[in-house]
Motif scaffolding. Structure first.
Motif, short mmCIF file in Angstrom:
data_model
loop_
_atom_site.label_atom_id
_atom_site.label_comp_id
_atom_site.label_asym_id
_atom_site.label_seq_id
_atom_site.Cartn_x
_atom_site.Cartn_y
_atom_site.Cartn_z
N TRP A 129 -8.88 1.69 -3.62
CA TRP A 129 -9.89 1.16 -2.69
C TRP A 129 -9.98 -0.36 -2.78
CZ3 TRP A 129 -14.89 -0.31 -4.98
CH2 TRP A 129 -15.75 -0.91 -4.06
N GLN A 130 -10.00 -0.89 -3.99
CA GLN A 130 -10.11 -2.33 -4.16
C GLN A 130 -8.92 -3.04 -3.50
OE1 GLN A 130 -12.56 -3.99 -5.32
NE2 GLN A 130 -13.68 -2.85 -6.88
N GLN A 131 -7.75 -2.47 -3.65
CA GLN A 131 -6.55 -3.07 -3.07
C GLN A 131 -6.61 -3.00 -1.54
OE1 GLN A 131 -2.93 -1.14 -4.29
NE2 GLN A 131 -1.61 -2.82 -3.57
N CYS A 132 -7.02 -1.85 -1.00
CA CYS A 132 -7.11 -1.70 0.45
C CYS A 132 -8.17 -2.62 1.05
CB CYS A 132 -7.43 -0.25 0.82
SG CYS A 132 -6.12 0.92 0.43
N ALA A 186 -9.11 -5.46 -0.01
CA ALA A 186 -8.60 -6.83 0.01
C ALA A 186 -7.71 -7.06 1.23
CB ALA A 186 -7.83 -7.12 -1.28
N VAL A 187 -6.89 -6.08 1.56
CA VAL A 187 -6.01 -6.20 2.73
C VAL A 187 -6.83 -6.21 4.02
CG1 VAL A 187 -4.17 -5.07 4.02
CG2 VAL A 187 -4.04 -5.16 1.53
N VAL A 188 -7.80 -5.31 4.12
CA VAL A 188 -8.64 -5.23 5.32
C VAL A 188 -9.42 -6.52 5.51
CG1 VAL A 188 -10.64 -4.07 6.34
CG2 VAL A 188 -8.82 -2.72 5.29
N LEU A 192 0.83 -1.20 0.00
CA LEU A 192 0.00 0.00 0.00
C LEU A 192 0.86 1.26 0.00
CD1 LEU A 192 -2.77 -0.96 2.61
CD2 LEU A 192 -2.69 -1.42 0.14
N SER A 193 0.41 2.28 -0.70
CA SER A 193 1.11 3.57 -0.73
C SER A 193 0.89 4.32 0.57
CB SER A 193 0.60 4.41 -1.90
OG SER A 193 -0.76 4.80 -1.66
N GLU A 194 1.62 5.41 0.75
CA GLU A 194 1.42 6.24 1.94
C GLU A 194 -0.03 6.74 2.03
OE1 GLU A 194 4.07 6.97 -0.13
OE2 GLU A 194 5.90 7.05 1.12
N ARG A 195 -0.59 7.13 0.89
CA ARG A 195 -1.99 7.58 0.86
C ARG A 195 -2.93 6.48 1.31
NH1 ARG A 195 -5.44 10.30 -1.46
NH2 ARG A 195 -6.34 8.41 -2.34
#
Length: 432
Positions: A161-164, A166-168, A84-87
């Motif tokens: 959002w889709q990537q985040c 998935a992590v959550v 994940l990026s800083e943002r």
């Protein structure tokens, strides 16, 4: 507590103090449709420190990542955060405050510790950036650079959002289901409208972003609205306080000092730096009338040309640089073009570049949407005002570019006449 301030503000102020911050006693939060304005409860003299917070109270990517690692307890899964990026880290951290705030054990452990701050931020329906426009409101911007920038941002943020999500979901499947696009959009808008570059957390605070800087949220300091050219300073204190309200601990702190006196009942302002209306609308959800910092992006092709150039309203060095870039593109596209000599570009090159710049600016001008738009009655007044301010600046800049290009063409033709050269202007060729 002031009669103007709801319980959520009282809780936030107490939280600031408990965590080593200081807020001036005359700083009052006034509820308004967009959230809160910060006003002076009494006369606030010039050079007053209105708020100071320790560095540790900032929401940074490192703070966010540490909290997320505590939530994603499995060592095999926590490495997913590295993607994940800083943002994304900060936005995910903010989102989880809303999703997991009912988990008492998580809150008591201090993993998600910024709840009192996030509770003061405006709800999604109060946000006014283009990604919160209705379809009718966004359509009114079609034909402008801002319309395309909005679509680009939506595409990029939805991919984030889709990537985040998935992590959550690895940490908690129910949290993953609750990690909606609307929640991520709201958190991303907080970041675009309230974040400072990490360069502000340095010995010489600066709003200038660098390749290595990242966005940070500064609770309390980010509460003040923007006023262009308003005199403020960000003061970093170390082991010894440099300002009356700065933290007396050994931990570094950052203070916001307002240098203009503010009478009782007037709004206390910050200064976000010079920003064009396109950036203010896209990132913040407001605009300024007759904004002298307005710019426009010109797409200039060619293998060695830049992807775009920002031209201000004045026909000075910036516009001259745009003309030079157009000339380079013209030379690259024309294999028979004369190489530039010691005295600069040839008259033919000057004419071609001026004509190309004029055509480019005129094309952009003609594509701009009309004002007022046909469906103005279906738009919210504040969005309609943003459209008016934005189009006003874009048209002014493009008109100045056209006038500049025409003046350059006239100057080149005059040089040709003085040198006895037989050059026919393009409009003369068309008449024949």
């Amino acid at each position: 507590m002031s009669a103007l301030e709801p319980q959520v503000v009282e809780t936030f102020k107490a939280w600031l103090v408990e965590n080593g911050a200081h807020i001036h006693p005359d700083v009052q939060f006034e509820p308004v449709p967009s959230g809160f304005n910060v006003i002076a409860g009494n006369n606030v003299p010039a050079d007053t420190t209105v708020v100071a917070i320790p560095f540790s109270l900032a929401i940074t990517p490192d703070v966010s990542k540490a909290a997320l690692k505590a939530l994603i307890r499995g060592a095999d899964e926590s490495h997913l955060l590295d993607s994940l990026s800083e943002r994304q880290l900060v936005c995910t951290y903010v989102c989880l405050h809303q999703i997991a705030k009912d988990a008492a054990s998580t809150s008591q452990a201090g993993v998600l510790r910024h709840g009192p701050y996030i509770d003061t931020l405006p709800s999604a329906e109060k946000l006014r950036t283009p990604l919160h426009f209705s379809s009718v409101e966004l359509e009114a911007f079609r034909g402008s650079n801002l319309y395309g920038a909005t679509l680009d941002r939506q595409r990029d943020w939805q991919a984030e959002w889709q990537q985040c999500r998935a992590v959550v979901s690895v940490a908690n499947s129910s949290w993953g289901e609750a990690f909606t696009w609307d929640r991520y959009l709201t958190a991303s808008t907080y970041l675009s409208s309230r974040a400072f570059p990490s360069t502000v957390l340095s010995e010489s605070p600066s709003l200038v972003t660098t390749p290595s800087s990242y966005p940070v949220l500064l609770p309390g300091i980010d509460a003040l609205n923007h006023a262009r050219a308003h005199p403020v300073s960000w003061v970093v204190s170390g082991t010894k306080s440099a300002t009356p309200l700065a933290s007396s601990s050994s931990e570094p702190s950052i203070s916001l000092v307002i240098h203009a006196a503010t009478p009782r009942g007037s709004e206390l302002f910050n200064n976000y730096g010079p920003k064009p209306n396109a950036e203010l609308i896209l990132g913040y959800g407001f605009s300024l009338p007759h904004n002298p910092d307005d710019t426009i992006v010109l797409k200039i092709g060619g293998p060695s040309a830049s992807h775009g150039s920002a031209a201000g309203g004045a026909t000075g060095g910036e516009v001259g640089a745009v003309l030079a870039a157009v000339r380079v593109q013209n030379d690259e596209e024309d294999e028979d073009a004369d190489d530039e000599g010691e005295d600069g570009p040839s008259i033919e090159d000057e004419l071609c570049a001026a004509d190309m710049l004029a055509e480019m600016a005129q094309s952009l001008y003609d594509r701009l949407p009309p004002f007022p738009p046909a469906n103005a009655a279906e738009m919210r007044p504040e969005v309609l005002q943003m459209l008016e301010h934005y189009l006003e600046g874009q048209r002014d800049i493009l008109q100045s570019l056209i006038e500049f290009a025409n003046a350059k063409e006239a100057s080149a033709l005059q040089k040709a006449r003085e040198q006895g050269l037989d050059i026919v202007a393009e409009e003369d060729e068309e008449e024949e």
